[in-house]
Enzyme design. Structure first.
Site, PDB file in Angstrom:
ATOM      1  N   TYR A   9       1.416  -0.598  -0.016  1.00 59.06           N
ATOM      2  CA  TYR A   9       0.346   0.114   0.205  1.00 59.06           C
ATOM      3  C   TYR A   9       0.711   0.565  -0.019  1.00 59.06           C
ATOM      4  O   TYR A   9       1.891   1.226   0.029  1.00 59.06           O
ATOM      5  CB  TYR A   9      -0.812  -0.025   1.464  1.00 59.06           C
ATOM      6  CG  TYR A   9      -0.592   0.570   2.555  1.00 59.06           C
ATOM      7  CD1 TYR A   9       0.137  -0.424   2.478  1.00 59.06           C
ATOM      8  CD2 TYR A   9      -0.629   2.046   2.739  1.00 59.06           C
ATOM      9  CE1 TYR A   9       1.208  -0.178   4.450  1.00 59.06           C
ATOM     10  CE2 TYR A   9      -0.088   1.324   3.807  1.00 59.06           C
ATOM     11  CZ  TYR A   9       0.977   0.917   5.145  1.00 59.06           C
ATOM     12  OH  TYR A   9       1.233   1.723   6.133  1.00 59.06           O
ATOM     13  N   LYS A  21       6.639  -2.228   1.964  1.00 59.18           N
ATOM     14  CA  LYS A  21       5.692  -1.455   2.750  1.00 59.18           C
ATOM     15  C   LYS A  21       3.889  -1.773   2.220  1.00 59.18           C
ATOM     16  O   LYS A  21       2.493  -2.261   1.746  1.00 59.18           O
ATOM     17  CB  LYS A  21       4.869  -0.102   2.137  1.00 59.18           C
ATOM     18  CG  LYS A  21       3.872   1.050   2.990  1.00 59.18           C
ATOM     19  CD  LYS A  21       4.030   2.283   2.213  1.00 59.18           C
ATOM     20  CE  LYS A  21       3.624   2.812   3.310  1.00 59.18           C
ATOM     21  NZ  LYS A  21       3.228   3.791   4.742  1.00 59.18           N
ATOM     22  N   GLU A  71      12.290   2.643  14.737  1.00 61.13           N
ATOM     23  CA  GLU A  71      11.421   3.805  13.872  1.00 61.13           C
ATOM     24  C   GLU A  71      10.378   3.199  14.509  1.00 61.13           C
ATOM     25  O   GLU A  71      10.169   2.919  15.501  1.00 61.13           O
ATOM     26  CB  GLU A  71      11.155   3.888  12.249  1.00 61.13           C
ATOM     27  CG  GLU A  71       9.957   2.306  11.720  1.00 61.13           C
ATOM     28  CD  GLU A  71      10.032   2.015   9.649  1.00 61.13           C
ATOM     29  OE1 GLU A  71      10.543   3.280   9.281  1.00 61.13           O
ATOM     30  OE2 GLU A  71      10.347   0.897   9.993  1.00 61.13           O
ATOM     31  N   LEU A  77      11.316   0.983   6.806  1.00 60.39           N
ATOM     32  CA  LEU A  77      10.413   2.079   5.778  1.00 60.39           C
ATOM     33  C   LEU A  77      11.496   3.345   5.183  1.00 60.39           C
ATOM     34  O   LEU A  77      11.530   3.847   5.759  1.00 60.39           O
ATOM     35  CB  LEU A  77       9.106   2.540   6.068  1.00 60.39           C
ATOM     36  CG  LEU A  77       8.376   2.661   5.256  1.00 60.39           C
ATOM     37  CD1 LEU A  77       7.340   1.087   4.215  1.00 60.39           C
ATOM     38  CD2 LEU A  77       7.094   3.720   5.577  1.00 60.39           C
TER      39      LEU A  77
HETATM   40  N1  PLP Z   1       7.578   4.427   8.222  1.00 60.68           N
HETATM   41  C1  PLP Z   1       6.626   3.010   8.767  1.00 60.68           C
HETATM   42  C2  PLP Z   1       6.453   1.883   9.536  1.00 60.68           C
HETATM   43  C3  PLP Z   1       5.125   3.546   8.335  1.00 60.68           C
HETATM   44  O1  PLP Z   1       4.839   2.796   8.514  1.00 60.68           O
HETATM   45  C4  PLP Z   1       5.787   4.965   8.012  1.00 60.68           C
HETATM   46  C5  PLP Z   1       4.473   6.345   7.172  1.00 60.68           C
HETATM   47  O2  PLP Z   1       3.277   5.237   7.323  1.00 60.68           O
HETATM   48  C6  PLP Z   1       6.976   5.853   7.340  1.00 60.68           C
HETATM   49  C7  PLP Z   1       7.993   5.546   8.293  1.00 60.68           C
HETATM   50  C8  PLP Z   1       6.975   7.214   7.707  1.00 60.68           C
HETATM   51  O3  PLP Z   1       6.531   7.029   5.236  1.00 60.68           O
HETATM   52  P1  PLP Z   1       6.343   7.769   4.652  1.00 60.68           P
HETATM   53  O4  PLP Z   1       7.593   9.208   4.964  1.00 60.68           O
HETATM   54  O5  PLP Z   1       6.669   7.867   3.567  1.00 60.68           O
HETATM   55  O6  PLP Z   1       4.731   8.134   4.778  1.00 60.68           O
END
Ligand code: PLP
Length: 282
Positions: A32, A144, A177, A203
């Site tokens: 997603y 993701k 994270e 991620l």
């Molecule tokens: N880390 C995780 C586990 C996430 O689910 C998300 C966003 O949903 C992020 C980091 C931040 O990613 P992004 O900056 O691409 O929204």
């Protein structure tokens, strides 16, 4: 007779709508993205589509035309006419009788929503509290994927503690994270921001990449290094980075005040530069 039961209603199995047999629901077998718009314009669409294409490739969902996905997103976004929108979409491997193995002719299924983005200015003004939680996730968190149970449990624990986000700590005792955000600490008198290096355990956040691009302008050096909750506890400032909220100051970490207990100068500068960057990108 083969049958299914939906809530308390029995129906013949053959009449089940495909959505009930979606592998996303059975196995989290899909990937997603979440994109947002600023003032009527989708933000970082190319970056999100590139990450989505990679996620699809990594879990071997083949035959998806990314140009077609882009078209669907743009069509839906235009149709919704929401100025500050959150666009969620996923593709699952398909729908069919439950079984771990996937038939070769399975057709990927697309789903998307466009919603009003619930901006929370108070979080930016006052900062939020976070709490740590064990990182129970699998070894490919760079994908993701729809499998988010450990993230959900972590967030529920944070909510129970009155916190806005859970910061995940791996078996080696290192911060990875947030449960749904990238996590940064600020040190060296506001001249260094530190976040975990990219790898299979986090991620590749789009917001993190934008923060990296902005670092020079903000007069900070971004350092990619592992750190532990104790290091975070000693940080001058800390913040989260995530698409739906861009940068959010963190003012309490596991019950301990961070810095002055108010959003710090470095984080505030990054928030301003981000806002300017988002305006320019419109
Ligand atoms: N880390 C995780 C586990 C996430 O689910 C998300 C966003 O949903 C992020 C980091 C931040 O990613 P992004 O900056 O691409 O929204």
């Amino acid at each position: 007779m083969q049958l299914a039961m939906i809530e308390d209603k029995v129906i013949p199995y053959a009449e089940l709508e495909p959505v009930y047999l979606d592998r996303g629901a059975f196995f989290g077998d899909g990937v997603y993205e979440v994109i947002r718009s600023y003032e009527g314009r989708l933000f970082a669409l190319d970056e999100h589509l590139a990450r989505f294409a990679r996620s699809l490739r990594e879990i071997a969902i083949d035959g998806v035309d990314i140009a077609d996905v882009r078209q669907r997103i743009e069509t839906a976004f235009d149709r919704a006419s929401i100025v500050n929108a959150k666009v969620y979409f996923h593709i699952t491997r398909g729908s069919g009788d439950r079984g771990h193995g996937a038939p070769k002719d399975m057709k990927p299924r697309f789903f998307l929503t466009v919603m009003e983005l619930a901006d929370n200015p108070k979080n930016k003004e006052d900062g939020i509290s976070v709490s740590t939680f064990p990182d129970w996730r699998w070894k490919r968190c760079d994908i993701k994927s729809l499998n988010l149970l450990p993230n959900v449990l972590a967030k529920m624990d944070a909510e129970k503690k009155g916190c806005g986000e859970a910061i995940l700590v791996n078996d080696a005792g290192e911060v990875t994270e947030g449960s749904s955000s990238a996590f940064f600490i600020v040190r060296a008198g506001g001249r260094e921001i530190v976040t975990r290096p990219l790898g299979p355990d986090i991620l590749p956040s789009i917001t993190r990449a934008i923060v990296e691009r902005m670092a020079g302008e903000a007069g900070v050096r971004m350092i990619e290094a592992a750190f532990r909750p104790e290091d975070a506890g000693r940080a001058e400032e800390m913040f989260l980075a995530v698409t739906t909220q861009d940068i959010v100051p963190v003012v309490r970490f596991d019950g301990t005040q961070v810095g002055t207990g108010r959003p710090g100068a470095c984080t505030k500068r990054l928030i301003e530069i981000f806002a300017e960057y988002a305006r320019r990108r419109r």
